[in-house]
Design a protein around this motif. Structure first.
Motif, mmCIF file in Angstrom:
data_model
loop_
_atom_site.group_PDB
_atom_site.id
_atom_site.type_symbol
_atom_site.label_atom_id
_atom_site.label_comp_id
_atom_site.label_asym_id
_atom_site.label_seq_id
_atom_site.Cartn_x
_atom_site.Cartn_y
_atom_site.Cartn_z
ATOM 1 N N LEU A 257 20.103 73.956 68.307
ATOM 2 C CA LEU A 257 21.227 74.464 68.475
ATOM 3 C C LEU A 257 21.794 75.507 68.791
ATOM 4 C CD1 LEU A 257 23.849 71.777 66.409
ATOM 5 C CD2 LEU A 257 22.924 71.116 69.186
ATOM 6 N N LEU A 258 20.628 76.293 67.765
ATOM 7 C CA LEU A 258 20.893 77.654 67.848
ATOM 8 C C LEU A 258 20.162 78.307 68.687
ATOM 9 C CD1 LEU A 258 21.469 80.518 66.103
ATOM 10 C CD2 LEU A 258 19.287 79.984 65.091
ATOM 11 N N THR A 259 19.332 77.732 69.622
ATOM 12 C CA THR A 259 19.141 78.494 71.369
ATOM 13 C C THR A 259 19.904 77.695 72.625
ATOM 14 O OG1 THR A 259 16.796 76.995 70.352
ATOM 15 C CG2 THR A 259 16.199 78.749 69.653
ATOM 16 N N HIS A 260 20.336 76.765 72.463
ATOM 17 C CA HIS A 260 20.453 76.046 73.319
ATOM 18 C C HIS A 260 19.322 75.525 74.107
ATOM 19 C CE1 HIS A 260 24.377 78.175 73.099
ATOM 20 N NE2 HIS A 260 24.018 80.062 72.773
ATOM 21 N N THR A 261 18.793 74.746 73.527
ATOM 22 C CA THR A 261 17.243 73.918 73.659
ATOM 23 C C THR A 261 17.812 72.255 73.403
ATOM 24 O OG1 THR A 261 16.314 74.672 71.978
ATOM 25 C CG2 THR A 261 16.087 75.993 74.332
ATOM 26 N N ALA A 262 19.144 71.599 73.149
ATOM 27 C CA ALA A 262 19.099 70.507 72.823
ATOM 28 C C ALA A 262 18.940 69.572 73.477
ATOM 29 C CB ALA A 262 20.525 70.170 71.737
ATOM 30 N N GLN A 263 19.238 70.323 75.000
ATOM 31 C CA GLN A 263 19.654 69.400 75.471
ATOM 32 C C GLN A 263 18.546 68.354 76.645
ATOM 33 O OE1 GLN A 263 23.329 71.206 77.123
ATOM 34 N NE2 GLN A 263 24.154 69.031 77.532
ATOM 35 N N GLY A 264 18.094 69.224 77.176
ATOM 36 C CA GLY A 264 17.316 68.771 78.183
ATOM 37 C C GLY A 264 17.551 68.868 79.481
ATOM 38 N N ASN A 265 16.858 68.540 80.284
ATOM 39 C CA ASN A 265 17.643 67.760 82.004
ATOM 40 C C ASN A 265 16.546 66.739 82.051
ATOM 41 O OD1 ASN A 265 14.776 68.515 82.595
ATOM 42 N ND2 ASN A 265 15.912 70.795 82.079
ATOM 43 N N SER A 266 17.062 66.211 83.414
ATOM 44 C CA SER A 266 15.905 65.488 84.221
ATOM 45 C C SER A 266 14.821 65.322 84.425
ATOM 46 C CB SER A 266 17.114 65.032 85.136
ATOM 47 O OG SER A 266 16.845 66.143 86.426
ATOM 48 N N PHE A 267 14.173 66.387 84.934
ATOM 49 C CA PHE A 267 12.707 66.330 84.833
ATOM 50 C C PHE A 267 11.832 66.547 83.547
ATOM 51 C CE2 PHE A 267 14.604 69.409 88.060
ATOM 52 C CZ PHE A 267 14.279 68.785 89.130
#
Length: 365
Positions: free
Chosen positions: A130-140
């Motif tokens: 959450l702190l680094t904006h890396t929670a979501q990932g993507n379709s790749f």
């Protein structure tokens, strides 16, 4: 010998260029550039400052903080900071990490955080994501955490839950006690519309309100008055001014509020799980430009926008605050095929204002 002395002269000139930081002689042309940009983007008011040598060495107020009454902004004119608030939120969270009360590797589910959609209550998602904006990932990468940067202010705001649970205090109280009062900031406060959190400062509400730039928006080519957002939390909602942010910047340079090792961690770019360097550290964008480390954050919300840029090796900080969205609008793409949230551009030069600052005080690419 001529070649040798020529080489020495070249190296000396290069050294002077590398050490070039700030000169008051630069500011007349710089102010003219900013005023031209303000008019181009039809921004009602800009408050601009440059910090050097632990001082606000240059300030300029452009346009009107109140168009109807033709009020010129000063270094004490208050603006909403929008996402520049995230830099304050990161400090509060990392203070709890230093105190052993929070672990960034804790799963978000430990604090009852629900992210919704496909992410739900996934134990693989940690507070650090959450702190680094890396929670979501993507379709790749199968939407797995830790693989890619995807700016998400809503997710960042959920850090209030571990902050408040482990400290036993509200986020507002921590910001007031641990940052605002500790640094003696006299014009920084939680959102004026959040009555309870604003009251924690002890500031006179009516007097403070008179310092706030009025909010505007550009609609169909016309500048019209609007209302500010009412939210306050780790992701957005603080209000401040150039003079206070200059003091805040100096406190960061002096490594106050956190210990040196923690500051180093805050300003280290995140690495993805497959080794890619990402554009964000802990609450700050962290990028290199002309072999210099650039630390920055933008803010963009209804009736306000902001930009806060630090170049530690040059002892320079650039602060610019606006009472419309159009200072920071260029950072945000109109759409993103992978997410419903607007995609935040991580290139600082996407902003014409940031580009002008870099060109003036650092040099063109």
């Amino acid at each position: 010998m001529k070649v040798f002395y020529g080489l020495l002269l070249f190296l000396f000139s290069q050294s002077l260029q590398a050490q070039r930081t700030f000169s008051s002689a630069d500011t007349t042309g710089f102010a003219a550039i900013l005023e031209a940009l303000r008019q181009k983007y039809q921004i009602p008011s800009l408050s601009v400052g440059v910090v050097h040598g632990k001082k606000l060495v240059w300030y300029k107020g452009l346009g009107y903080a109140d168009i109807e009454n033709k009020v010129t902004p000063t270094e004490h004119t208050v603006y909403h900071l929008a996402s520049v608030t995230k830099t304050f939120g990161a400090i509060i969270l990392m203070q709890l990490v230093e105190g052993g009360k929070v672990n960034l590797d804790d799963p978000v589910t430990k604090y009852g955080i629900q992210l919704g959609a496909r992410w739900g209550n996934d134990d693989r998602i940690k507070l650090k994501h959450l702190l680094t904006h890396t929670a979501q990932g993507n379709s790749f990468n199968g939407f797995k955490p830790g693989y890619s940067f995807g700016y998400n202010g809503d997710y960042y705001g959920k850090l209030a839950q571990p902050i408040e649970k482990e400290s036993g205090k509200t986020f507002g109280q921590l910001v007031v006690d641990n940052i605002i009062r500790r640094l003696g900031l006299t014009h920084t406060a939680p959102n004026l519309a959040d009555t309870a959190n604003f009251a924690l400062t002890g500031f006179n509400r009516e007097a403070y309100g008179k310092l706030v730039a009025k909010p505007y928006d550009l609609q169909k080519g016309r500048i019209v008055p609007i209302a500010y957002p009412t939210h306050f939390g780790p992701a957005a909602g603080l209000m401040s001014c150039v003079s206070d942010l200059a003091a805040y910047s100096t406190a960061i340079d002096e490594q106050k509020l956190l210990n040196p090792l923690t500051w180093k961690q805050v300003f280290t770019p995140t690495y993805s799980r497959n080794g890619k360097v990402l554009p964000y550290g802990l609450g700050w964008f962290v990028r290199d430009y002309k072999k210099l480390r650039i630390l920055w954050h933008t803010g963009w919300w209804t009736g306000n926008s902001s930009l806060f840029v630090k170049i530690p090796e040059r002892d320079l900080t650039f602060i610019i605050l606006a009472n419309s969205q159009d200072l920071s609008r260029p950072f945000y793409a109109k759409f993103d095929i992978f997410r419903t949230n607007p995609k935040l551009q991580s290139d600082l030069r996407a902003s014409a204002f940031a580009k002008a600052f870099l060109d003036q005080f650092v040099g063109k690419p």
